[in-house]
Scaffold this motif. Structure first.
Motif, PDB file in Angstrom:
ATOM      1  N   TYR A 219       0.858  -1.436   0.038  1.00  0.00           N
ATOM      2  CA  TYR A 219      -0.081   0.021  -0.107  1.00  0.00           C
ATOM      3  C   TYR A 219       0.841   1.284  -0.250  1.00  0.00           C
ATOM      4  O   TYR A 219       2.002   1.151   0.341  1.00  0.00           O
ATOM      5  CB  TYR A 219      -0.928  -0.078   1.291  1.00  0.00           C
ATOM      6  CG  TYR A 219      -1.738  -1.010   1.349  1.00  0.00           C
ATOM      7  CD1 TYR A 219      -3.240  -0.996   0.742  1.00  0.00           C
ATOM      8  CD2 TYR A 219      -1.774  -2.428   1.820  1.00  0.00           C
ATOM      9  CE1 TYR A 219      -4.077  -1.690   0.755  1.00  0.00           C
ATOM     10  CE2 TYR A 219      -2.554  -3.319   1.857  1.00  0.00           C
ATOM     11  CZ  TYR A 219      -3.775  -3.133   1.266  1.00  0.00           C
ATOM     12  OH  TYR A 219      -5.017  -3.919   1.419  1.00  0.00           O
ATOM     13  N   TYR A 223      -3.162   4.530   1.774  1.00  0.00           N
ATOM     14  CA  TYR A 223      -3.882   3.029   1.982  1.00  0.00           C
ATOM     15  C   TYR A 223      -4.577   2.884   0.556  1.00  0.00           C
ATOM     16  O   TYR A 223      -5.449   2.132   0.518  1.00  0.00           O
ATOM     17  CB  TYR A 223      -4.934   3.078   2.777  1.00  0.00           C
ATOM     18  CG  TYR A 223      -4.268   3.411   4.213  1.00  0.00           C
ATOM     19  CD1 TYR A 223      -3.574   2.608   5.084  1.00  0.00           C
ATOM     20  CD2 TYR A 223      -4.474   4.772   4.797  1.00  0.00           C
ATOM     21  CE1 TYR A 223      -3.207   2.869   6.251  1.00  0.00           C
ATOM     22  CE2 TYR A 223      -4.006   5.138   6.188  1.00  0.00           C
ATOM     23  CZ  TYR A 223      -3.360   4.096   6.814  1.00  0.00           C
ATOM     24  OH  TYR A 223      -2.662   4.342   8.064  1.00  0.00           O
ATOM     25  N   VAL A 224      -3.752   3.126  -0.560  1.00  0.00           N
ATOM     26  CA  VAL A 224      -4.193   2.386  -1.814  1.00  0.00           C
ATOM     27  C   VAL A 224      -3.067   1.579  -2.400  1.00  0.00           C
ATOM     28  O   VAL A 224      -1.841   1.724  -2.232  1.00  0.00           O
ATOM     29  CB  VAL A 224      -4.259   3.742  -2.850  1.00  0.00           C
ATOM     30  CG1 VAL A 224      -4.464   3.173  -4.170  1.00  0.00           C
ATOM     31  CG2 VAL A 224      -5.409   4.741  -2.467  1.00  0.00           C
ATOM     32  N   THR A 228      -2.602  -0.557  -7.782  1.00  0.00           N
ATOM     33  CA  THR A 228      -3.714   0.319  -8.431  1.00  0.00           C
ATOM     34  C   THR A 228      -2.797   1.717  -9.116  1.00  0.00           C
ATOM     35  O   THR A 228      -3.299   1.945 -10.364  1.00  0.00           O
ATOM     36  CB  THR A 228      -4.601   0.644  -7.341  1.00  0.00           C
ATOM     37  OG1 THR A 228      -5.081  -0.446  -6.781  1.00  0.00           O
ATOM     38  CG2 THR A 228      -5.513   1.669  -7.793  1.00  0.00           C
ATOM     39  N   GLU A 254      -8.168  -2.845  -5.528  1.00  0.00           N
ATOM     40  CA  GLU A 254      -9.146  -3.051  -4.457  1.00  0.00           C
ATOM     41  C   GLU A 254     -10.511  -3.595  -5.384  1.00  0.00           C
ATOM     42  O   GLU A 254     -11.303  -4.309  -4.422  1.00  0.00           O
ATOM     43  CB  GLU A 254      -9.546  -1.798  -3.795  1.00  0.00           C
ATOM     44  CG  GLU A 254      -8.247  -1.386  -3.135  1.00  0.00           C
ATOM     45  CD  GLU A 254      -7.375  -0.672  -3.708  1.00  0.00           C
ATOM     46  OE1 GLU A 254      -6.239  -0.282  -3.096  1.00  0.00           O
ATOM     47  OE2 GLU A 254      -7.223  -0.546  -4.847  1.00  0.00           O
ATOM     48  N   ARG A 328     -18.955  -1.094   0.121  1.00  0.00           N
ATOM     49  CA  ARG A 328     -17.408  -1.383   0.017  1.00  0.00           C
ATOM     50  C   ARG A 328     -16.900  -0.693  -1.172  1.00  0.00           C
ATOM     51  O   ARG A 328     -16.032   0.003  -0.935  1.00  0.00           O
ATOM     52  CB  ARG A 328     -17.369  -2.864  -0.264  1.00  0.00           C
ATOM     53  CG  ARG A 328     -15.509  -3.290  -0.266  1.00  0.00           C
ATOM     54  CD  ARG A 328     -15.508  -4.778  -0.238  1.00  0.00           C
ATOM     55  NE  ARG A 328     -14.141  -5.013  -0.431  1.00  0.00           N
ATOM     56  CZ  ARG A 328     -13.794  -6.298  -0.502  1.00  0.00           C
ATOM     57  NH1 ARG A 328     -14.398  -7.396  -0.576  1.00  0.00           N
ATOM     58  NH2 ARG A 328     -12.437  -6.539  -0.435  1.00  0.00           N
ATOM     59  N   GLU A 331     -16.627   2.975  -0.267  1.00  0.00           N
ATOM     60  CA  GLU A 331     -15.661   3.414   0.820  1.00  0.00           C
ATOM     61  C   GLU A 331     -14.360   3.391   0.342  1.00  0.00           C
ATOM     62  O   GLU A 331     -13.472   4.048   0.742  1.00  0.00           O
ATOM     63  CB  GLU A 331     -15.735   1.926   1.839  1.00  0.00           C
ATOM     64  CG  GLU A 331     -14.862   2.329   3.013  1.00  0.00           C
ATOM     65  CD  GLU A 331     -14.819   1.193   4.106  1.00  0.00           C
ATOM     66  OE1 GLU A 331     -14.176   1.204   5.245  1.00  0.00           O
ATOM     67  OE2 GLU A 331     -15.510   0.218   3.984  1.00  0.00           O
ATOM     68  N   PHE A 332     -14.005   2.685  -0.749  1.00  0.00           N
ATOM     69  CA  PHE A 332     -12.778   2.738  -1.334  1.00  0.00           C
ATOM     70  C   PHE A 332     -12.781   4.314  -2.380  1.00  0.00           C
ATOM     71  O   PHE A 332     -11.624   4.629  -2.587  1.00  0.00           O
ATOM     72  CB  PHE A 332     -12.431   1.718  -2.486  1.00  0.00           C
ATOM     73  CG  PHE A 332     -12.036   0.601  -1.538  1.00  0.00           C
ATOM     74  CD1 PHE A 332     -11.181   0.428  -0.469  1.00  0.00           C
ATOM     75  CD2 PHE A 332     -12.643  -0.796  -1.941  1.00  0.00           C
ATOM     76  CE1 PHE A 332     -11.023  -0.759   0.301  1.00  0.00           C
ATOM     77  CE2 PHE A 332     -12.499  -2.048  -1.251  1.00  0.00           C
ATOM     78  CZ  PHE A 332     -11.386  -2.026  -0.058  1.00  0.00           C
ATOM     79  N   ARG A 335     -10.299   7.412  -1.688  1.00  0.00           N
ATOM     80  CA  ARG A 335      -8.830   7.383  -1.611  1.00  0.00           C
ATOM     81  C   ARG A 335      -8.571   7.046  -3.178  1.00  0.00           C
ATOM     82  O   ARG A 335      -7.368   7.617  -3.508  1.00  0.00           O
ATOM     83  CB  ARG A 335      -8.451   6.133  -0.717  1.00  0.00           C
ATOM     84  CG  ARG A 335      -8.853   6.293   0.822  1.00  0.00           C
ATOM     85  CD  ARG A 335      -8.095   5.363   1.636  1.00  0.00           C
ATOM     86  NE  ARG A 335      -8.545   4.170   1.194  1.00  0.00           N
ATOM     87  CZ  ARG A 335      -9.239   3.322   1.694  1.00  0.00           C
ATOM     88  NH1 ARG A 335     -10.165   3.758   2.763  1.00  0.00           N
ATOM     89  NH2 ARG A 335      -9.251   2.103   1.489  1.00  0.00           N
ATOM     90  N   LEU A 336      -9.110   6.313  -4.041  1.00  0.00           N
ATOM     91  CA  LEU A 336      -8.842   6.027  -5.260  1.00  0.00           C
ATOM     92  C   LEU A 336      -8.963   7.428  -6.183  1.00  0.00           C
ATOM     93  O   LEU A 336      -8.096   7.478  -6.832  1.00  0.00           O
ATOM     94  CB  LEU A 336      -9.610   5.129  -5.717  1.00  0.00           C
ATOM     95  CG  LEU A 336      -9.704   3.531  -5.065  1.00  0.00           C
ATOM     96  CD1 LEU A 336     -10.406   2.549  -5.784  1.00  0.00           C
ATOM     97  CD2 LEU A 336      -8.161   2.997  -5.109  1.00  0.00           C
TER      98      LEU A 336
END
Length: 646
Positions: A219, A223-224, A228, A254, A328, A331-332, A335-336
């Motif tokens: 990561y 926290y990616v 990615t 993710e 889910r 939630e991601f 950050r993405l």
């Protein structure tokens, strides 16, 4: 070595000390932060956000907000500490100090005849010949006999009266603070101590470090996953069409890990038909495009359909499993998106059109069409209208009720207005030359109609807590490259004050400013932060000689229509003689004491003339602005226009 029973008694004290040493100061620090923490932001109070229940301060919400994993662990450690304290206190009350007079039931200083009489009395009661009870036998041998011998032997009695122990002065003892069951093995204390040291002090931290590093290596700091980021930078091309950005966004590692179930096939087919118009499909070859869409990785197909369902408000008919998957994905997403902002080419950014209207409550396609027919073609024109004019427009054209009009006004008051002031220059120098370290200083000022600085955006359909974030980018649109980027937040004023003070102090130190000047600059920066400004500072390496028309972008991740774009001219000069400024060194080394000859001075003046003669207009502009220090101030908060922009 001390007796095993004493070691067993020391073990709880040892564990209590190990827990209390970090726990007590950490708890005090956390309580201090909680006591000093104030409300820094206010959420939207429209009816949509109120119905969402996201900001409803119920008892259950407060309990769940407090009962986090860290807080529960903290409470559990305090419970363990309380149990250990109670156990140690109870254990100490059971451990009796050897008091021979008390054992025999005598007062201190009793005579020998009184001691013998008391011993005979207790012998009749506890002697094994009189009392067959094993406990009585043990008490007689370990206590009564020992007390009688200590008081009848002159040396033992003298030692007891002088030192408090029949054996005299007690020496220093060492023991292993381990529980009794670990020390029951004969002659194993040394091996157990070695195992304890190796296991607890070496192996346990090593295993924890290996697990942490193996997980953190996958990561980034946000926290990616690194996979990615690699996919984003590989797929983002300068020629990428804006409609293809969603296809790149769902390629995150993710999302690939989202479970795929056979039971989701039929619900996803129905969802595809509901959001098909929002997908980037070629209508001319619709069958071929649909077949190509379903041939993608099943997790990516599910991700794109769930995102489109959320954007089009089609999540009400999702199955429970798909609802959990959608949560889910959402939630991601923030950050993405932060990482995607760094990778999206500048050429893919386009105007918003009517999209800003849909971030207001109670707005839909029909209402937007009605409003745009009434000489309100852009969202900015709607914002520039007075409250009375908007109320008439909403009530007569959109048929809004008074409460709906109030909801729209509340959201409009939350939308920020931004101004940007950017300065580029080399610290301590007048001009920028090739290879210099250029410092970028950006002051971003935020204002709202309701007077707030930090506020949560209007996002009733997003199920999680969402904060405003802004990205400052200094980029060259011609080469489609970003020279400097930094995240800017208006939510935490204390952190912004600390960051601005540190940055200004470091800059003033480089400039060689006096302590008084440094203090004055820091006070000025702190005052600006408290008035709604944020400072973003960074450095980049000056490129090759030339004139650069840069663009300063300020991008918002929460509001549409708040982005700002300003132009900035930057002139980079050719590095002079051996890479040293102002002729401080010659080709052969340091300047002689007598100075430079007149012929050399004339040659240098001719060189300087020829250097600036290529672009006289740019040289004049540069001299007016402080030679190569670039500066732009977007006073109106709107896009600056001119031939040098993009």
């Amino acid at each position: 070595m001390a007796d095993s029973e004493e070691n067993n008694a020391l073990f709880p004290i040892f564990i209590l000390s190990m827990i209390a040493l970090p726990l007590v100061p950490y708890t005090i620090l956390k309580l201090f932060r909680a006591a000093s923490k104030k409300t820094k932001c206010i959420n939207c109070e429209c009816s949509d956000c109120s119905r969402s229940g996201k900001y409803r301060k119920s008892v259950f919400k407060r309990i769940t907000s407090v009962s986090t994993c860290g807080n529960l662990t903290l409470v559990l450690l305090w419970v363990i500490m309380a149990i250990l304290v109670y156990y140690i206190k109870h254990m100490n009350s059971e451990i009796q100090v050897f008091e021979p007079f008390n054992i025999l039931g005598l007062e201190p200083g009793a005579s020998d005849s009184e001691i013998k009489k008391a011993y005979r009395r207790l012998s009749i009661q506890y002697h094994p010949d009189k009392n067959p009870d094993p406990a009585a036998h043990k008490y007689f041998v370990e206590s009564i006999s020992k007390a009688y011998q200590a008081l009848t032997d002159p040396i033992s009695r003298e030692n007891y009266e002088k030192y408090g122990h029949p054996d005299g002065r007690q020496g220093f003892q060492m023991g292993i603070a381990l529980p009794q069951f670990l020390l029951n093995i004969d002659s194993a204390s040394g091996g157990i101590l070695l195992i304890w040291i190796v296991g607890v002090c070496i192996l346990l931290p090593l295993v924890a470090a290996v697990v942490y590093l193996s997980r953190s290596s996958k990561y980034t700091g946000n926290y990616v996953k690194n996979d990615t980021l690699g996919a984003y930078f590989h797929l983002m091309k300068p020629s990428l069409a804006p409609s293809k950005v969603m296809e790149v966004f769902i390629k995150a590692a993710e999302f690939v890990e989202i479970p795929v179930r056979r039971s989701d096939d039929e619900p996803l087919q129905k969802l595809f038909m509901a959001v098909r118009s929002e997908l980037n499909l070629d209508l001319k070859n619709i069958k071929k495009e649909q077949a190509k869409f379903w041939k993608q990785h099943p997790a990516l197909v599910k991700t794109e359909l769930l995102i489109q369902a959320h954007l089009t408000h089609e999540t009400a008919n999702l199955s429970p499993d798909l609802e959990r998957d959608c949560m889910r994905v959402l939630e991601f997403a923030p950050r993405l998106l932060e990482e995607l902002v760094k990778a999206v080419p500048l050429s893919t950014r386009k105007s918003e059109g009517i999209a800003p209207f849909f971030q207001l409550p109670h707005f839909n396609d029909d209402i937007v069409k009605k409003i745009t027919r009434k000489k309100v073609s852009t969202f900015q024109e709607l914002q520039e209208m007075t409250i009375e004019e908007r109320a008439v427009l909403f009530s007569e054209v959109a048929n809004f009720t008074a409460s709906e009009v109030e909801d729209v006004e509340n959201v409009l008051k939350l939308i920020p207005s931004l101004t940007v002031e950017v300065t580029c220059g080399t610290e301590g120098e007048e001009a920028i030359q090739e290879g210099d370290i250029v410092t970028v200083q950006t002051w971003v000022t935020l204002k709202r109609a309701n007077g707030l600085i930090g506020a949560l955006p209007h996002a009733p359909n997003y199920p999680f807590h969402k904060e405003e974030n802004f990205w400052g980018l200094l980029a060259d649109s011609n080469s489609n490259s970003v020279w400097f980027s930094q995240k800017i937040s208006f939510m935490d004023e204390a952190a912004a004050v600390t960051a601005a003070s540190t940055a200004i102090e470091e800059r003033m130190e480089v400039l060689g400013a006096s302590p008084k000047e440094t203090s004055s600059a820091i006070r000025e920066a702190v005052e600006k932060v408290k008035n709604g400004c944020r400072l973003a500072m960074g450095k980049f390496l000056a490129p090759a000689e030339g004139n650069y028309n840069l663009t300063c972008y300020l991008l918002c991740d929460s509001w549409i229509g708040c982005d700002r774009k300003s132009s900035l001219k930057l002139k980079v000069l050719k590095r002079t003689r051996a890479g040293i400024r102002d002729g401080q060194m010659t080709d052969g080394g340091l300047i002689p004491e007598g100075g430079i000859d007149e012929e050399e001075e004339i040659e240098e003046e001719e060189d300087i003339e020829s250097e600036y003669s290529e672009d006289e207009e740019d040289a004049q502009d540069t001299n007016k602005k402080g030679r190569a220090n670039g500066r732009v101030h977007d006073k109106s908060g709107s896009e600056s226009s001119g031939s040098d922009e993009e």
